[in-house]
Design a protein around this motif. Structure first.
Motif, PDB file in Angstrom:
ATOM      1  N   VAL A  91      51.226  49.510  49.399  1.00 16.43           N
ATOM      2  CA  VAL A  91      49.601  50.197  49.284  1.00 16.43           C
ATOM      3  C   VAL A  91      49.825  51.344  50.664  1.00 16.43           C
ATOM      4  O   VAL A  91      50.371  51.010  51.413  1.00 16.43           O
ATOM      5  N   LYS A  92      49.207  52.410  50.317  1.00 14.67           N
ATOM      6  CA  LYS A  92      49.213  53.502  51.186  1.00 14.67           C
ATOM      7  C   LYS A  92      47.473  53.645  51.424  1.00 14.67           C
ATOM      8  O   LYS A  92      47.122  54.385  50.480  1.00 14.67           O
ATOM      9  N   ARG A  93      47.009  52.933  52.289  1.00 16.04           N
ATOM     10  CA  ARG A  93      45.271  53.151  52.160  1.00 16.04           C
ATOM     11  C   ARG A  93      44.639  54.521  52.324  1.00 16.04           C
ATOM     12  O   ARG A  93      45.225  55.148  52.975  1.00 16.04           O
ATOM     13  N   ASN A  94      44.069  54.537  51.125  1.00 17.08           N
ATOM     14  CA  ASN A  94      43.364  55.983  51.126  1.00 17.08           C
ATOM     15  C   ASN A  94      44.280  57.176  51.101  1.00 17.08           C
ATOM     16  O   ASN A  94      43.774  58.313  51.616  1.00 17.08           O
ATOM     17  N   GLY A  95      45.320  56.960  50.813  1.00 15.38           N
ATOM     18  CA  GLY A  95      46.530  58.026  50.602  1.00 15.38           C
ATOM     19  C   GLY A  95      47.000  58.406  52.050  1.00 15.38           C
ATOM     20  O   GLY A  95      47.616  59.495  52.056  1.00 15.38           O
ATOM     21  N   ARG A  96      46.414  57.944  53.069  1.00 15.59           N
ATOM     22  CA  ARG A  96      46.799  58.339  54.636  1.00 15.59           C
ATOM     23  C   ARG A  96      47.605  57.266  55.233  1.00 15.59           C
ATOM     24  O   ARG A  96      48.305  57.495  56.107  1.00 15.59           O
ATOM     25  N   GLY A  97      47.048  56.069  54.800  1.00 16.28           N
ATOM     26  CA  GLY A  97      47.630  55.071  55.908  1.00 16.28           C
ATOM     27  C   GLY A  97      46.507  53.932  56.340  1.00 16.28           C
ATOM     28  O   GLY A  97      45.531  54.179  56.227  1.00 16.28           O
ATOM     29  N   PRO A  98      46.949  52.791  56.587  1.00 15.78           N
ATOM     30  CA  PRO A  98      48.356  52.250  56.949  1.00 15.78           C
ATOM     31  C   PRO A  98      48.966  52.106  55.593  1.00 15.78           C
ATOM     32  O   PRO A  98      48.289  51.962  54.563  1.00 15.78           O
ATOM     33  N   THR A  99      50.463  52.002  55.635  1.00 16.57           N
ATOM     34  CA  THR A  99      51.443  51.660  54.588  1.00 16.57           C
ATOM     35  C   THR A  99      51.691  50.129  54.562  1.00 16.57           C
ATOM     36  O   THR A  99      52.146  49.722  55.788  1.00 16.57           O
ATOM     37  N   TYR A 100      51.357  49.249  53.547  1.00 16.31           N
ATOM     38  CA  TYR A 100      51.502  47.872  53.851  1.00 16.31           C
ATOM     39  C   TYR A 100      52.041  47.380  52.422  1.00 16.31           C
ATOM     40  O   TYR A 100      51.781  47.835  51.292  1.00 16.31           O
ATOM     41  N   TRP A 101      52.505  46.141  52.354  1.00 12.26           N
ATOM     42  CA  TRP A 101      52.780  45.412  51.194  1.00 12.26           C
ATOM     43  C   TRP A 101      51.498  44.157  51.191  1.00 12.26           C
ATOM     44  O   TRP A 101      51.213  43.794  52.282  1.00 12.26           O
ATOM     45  N   THR A 102      51.129  43.998  49.921  1.00 11.38           N
ATOM     46  CA  THR A 102      50.118  42.988  49.774  1.00 11.38           C
ATOM     47  C   THR A 102      50.463  42.074  48.291  1.00 11.38           C
ATOM     48  O   THR A 102      51.069  42.492  47.551  1.00 11.38           O
ATOM     49  N   THR A 103      50.226  40.686  48.348  1.00  7.67           N
ATOM     50  CA  THR A 103      50.547  39.923  47.296  1.00  7.67           C
ATOM     51  C   THR A 103      49.456  39.555  46.626  1.00  7.67           C
ATOM     52  O   THR A 103      48.504  39.410  47.124  1.00  7.67           O
ATOM     53  N   CYS A 104      49.664  39.714  45.164  1.00  6.85           N
ATOM     54  CA  CYS A 104      48.579  39.297  44.488  1.00  6.85           C
ATOM     55  C   CYS A 104      49.018  38.332  43.377  1.00  6.85           C
ATOM     56  O   CYS A 104      49.957  37.823  43.209  1.00  6.85           O
ATOM     57  N   ARG A 105      47.895  37.491  42.854  1.00  4.46           N
ATOM     58  CA  ARG A 105      48.172  36.466  41.832  1.00  4.46           C
ATOM     59  C   ARG A 105      47.378  36.622  40.750  1.00  4.46           C
ATOM     60  O   ARG A 105      46.112  36.684  40.853  1.00  4.46           O
ATOM     61  N   VAL A 106      47.872  36.313  39.449  1.00  2.53           N
ATOM     62  CA  VAL A 106      47.243  36.737  38.316  1.00  2.53           C
ATOM     63  C   VAL A 106      46.468  35.450  38.096  1.00  2.53           C
ATOM     64  O   VAL A 106      46.793  34.276  37.971  1.00  2.53           O
ATOM     65  N   SER A 107      45.035  35.871  37.985  1.00  3.43           N
ATOM     66  CA  SER A 107      43.937  34.900  37.642  1.00  3.43           C
ATOM     67  C   SER A 107      43.592  34.731  36.175  1.00  3.43           C
ATOM     68  O   SER A 107      43.165  33.396  36.048  1.00  3.43           O
ATOM     69  N   GLU A 108      43.731  35.613  35.337  1.00  7.88           N
ATOM     70  CA  GLU A 108      43.314  35.611  33.881  1.00  7.88           C
ATOM     71  C   GLU A 108      44.249  36.441  33.407  1.00  7.88           C
ATOM     72  O   GLU A 108      44.731  37.527  33.755  1.00  7.88           O
ATOM     73  N   CYS A 109      44.738  35.925  32.147  1.00  8.56           N
ATOM     74  CA  CYS A 109      45.818  36.791  31.411  1.00  8.56           C
ATOM     75  C   CYS A 109      45.522  36.420  29.862  1.00  8.56           C
ATOM     76  O   CYS A 109      46.042  35.486  29.422  1.00  8.56           O
ATOM     77  N   GLU A 110      44.832  37.388  29.157  1.00  5.81           N
ATOM     78  CA  GLU A 110      44.886  37.128  27.639  1.00  5.81           C
ATOM     79  C   GLU A 110      45.244  38.460  26.998  1.00  5.81           C
ATOM     80  O   GLU A 110      44.673  39.589  27.239  1.00  5.81           O
ATOM     81  N   PRO A 111      46.209  38.509  26.422  1.00  8.54           N
ATOM     82  CA  PRO A 111      46.985  39.935  25.827  1.00  8.54           C
ATOM     83  C   PRO A 111      46.068  40.532  25.061  1.00  8.54           C
ATOM     84  O   PRO A 111      45.589  40.045  23.970  1.00  8.54           O
ATOM     85  N   GLY A 112      46.018  41.788  25.427  1.00  9.50           N
ATOM     86  CA  GLY A 112      45.010  42.617  24.588  1.00  9.50           C
ATOM     87  C   GLY A 112      43.558  42.620  24.864  1.00  9.50           C
ATOM     88  O   GLY A 112      42.826  43.166  24.356  1.00  9.50           O
ATOM     89  N   LYS A 113      43.366  41.856  25.856  1.00  9.69           N
ATOM     90  CA  LYS A 113      41.885  41.419  26.081  1.00  9.69           C
ATOM     91  C   LYS A 113      41.588  41.454  27.615  1.00  9.69           C
ATOM     92  O   LYS A 113      40.607  42.274  27.939  1.00  9.69           O
ATOM     93  N   VAL A 114      42.200  40.491  28.365  1.00  4.94           N
ATOM     94  CA  VAL A 114      41.957  40.407  29.875  1.00  4.94           C
ATOM     95  C   VAL A 114      43.105  40.410  30.585  1.00  4.94           C
ATOM     96  O   VAL A 114      43.955  39.972  30.416  1.00  4.94           O
ATOM     97  N   PHE A 115      43.093  40.955  31.871  1.00  4.90           N
ATOM     98  CA  PHE A 115      43.976  40.975  32.881  1.00  4.90           C
ATOM     99  C   PHE A 115      43.218  40.930  34.045  1.00  4.90           C
ATOM    100  O   PHE A 115      42.621  41.813  34.405  1.00  4.90           O
ATOM    101  N   ALA A 116      43.494  40.055  35.232  1.00  4.79           N
ATOM    102  CA  ALA A 116      42.641  39.936  36.357  1.00  4.79           C
ATOM    103  C   ALA A 116      43.554  39.364  37.320  1.00  4.79           C
ATOM    104  O   ALA A 116      44.622  38.606  37.201  1.00  4.79           O
ATOM    105  N   PHE A 117      43.509  39.695  38.752  1.00  5.75           N
ATOM    106  CA  PHE A 117      44.180  39.113  39.704  1.00  5.75           C
ATOM    107  C   PHE A 117      43.491  39.367  40.920  1.00  5.75           C
ATOM    108  O   PHE A 117      42.646  40.029  40.994  1.00  5.75           O
ATOM    109  N   ALA A 118      43.910  38.365  42.008  1.00  4.68           N
ATOM    110  CA  ALA A 118      43.449  38.205  43.115  1.00  4.68           C
ATOM    111  C   ALA A 118      44.327  38.970  44.409  1.00  4.68           C
ATOM    112  O   ALA A 118      45.516  38.638  44.048  1.00  4.68           O
ATOM    113  N   VAL A 119      43.751  39.937  45.358  1.00  2.93           N
ATOM    114  CA  VAL A 119      44.722  40.149  46.159  1.00  2.93           C
ATOM    115  C   VAL A 119      44.475  39.396  47.245  1.00  2.93           C
ATOM    116  O   VAL A 119      43.323  39.274  47.932  1.00  2.93           O
ATOM    117  N   HIS A 120      45.597  38.889  47.926  1.00  6.56           N
ATOM    118  CA  HIS A 120      45.437  38.033  48.971  1.00  6.56           C
ATOM    119  C   HIS A 120      45.540  38.828  50.363  1.00  6.56           C
ATOM    120  O   HIS A 120      46.126  39.801  50.478  1.00  6.56           O
TER     121      HIS A 120
END
Length: 122
Positions: A55-84
């Motif tokens: 991520v480069k926050r607001n296109g200016r920074g800071p720049t960092y890595w963040t981990t996410c976990r998929v919380s819902e996944c139904e092909p063709g219908k729903v994709f959701a994830f939590a940003v840790h």
């Protein structure tokens, strides 16, 4: 804070969902996250799969890595994830959640009978 948007596009729900759930293409769609990759044993979208985004926050920074976990996944219908985020309050499920992203894709019809994908993002 809670926001949502609905976008209608000339594509099937399956195509729209495929773009949203392929986190390796996130740099093509996001103004802040310019790359992402599946981590651990994950090779694609599935509940519990983890990925990290660069991520480069607001296109200016800071720049960092963040981990996410998929919380819902139904092909063709729903994709959701939590940003840790260690800066957020512990939620009790073993995760420190900073933000939740939820995308639902539905099929709609127009006057001329063309089926469109409607993306609802929260």
């Amino acid at each position: 804070m809670h926001d949502s948007v609905t976008v209608h596009m000339s594509a099937s729900p399956e195509v729209v969902w495929g773009l949203l759930s392929d986190v390796t293409r996130i740099g093509e769609l996001s103004p802040e996250t310019f790359e992402a990759e599946w981590v651990g044993d994950a090779t694609g979208p599935a509940v519990g799969a983890r990925f990290r985004g660069h991520v480069k926050r607001n296109g200016r920074g800071p720049t960092y890595w963040t981990t996410c976990r998929v919380s819902e996944c139904e092909p063709g219908k729903v994709f959701a994830f939590a940003v840790h985020s260690p800066a957020r309050v512990f939620k009790g499920d073993g995760d420190m959640v900073g933000k939740r992203m939820h995308f639902s894709v539905t099929r709609t019809r127009t006057k001329n009978g063309v089926s469109l994908g409607a993306l609802h993002a929260e």
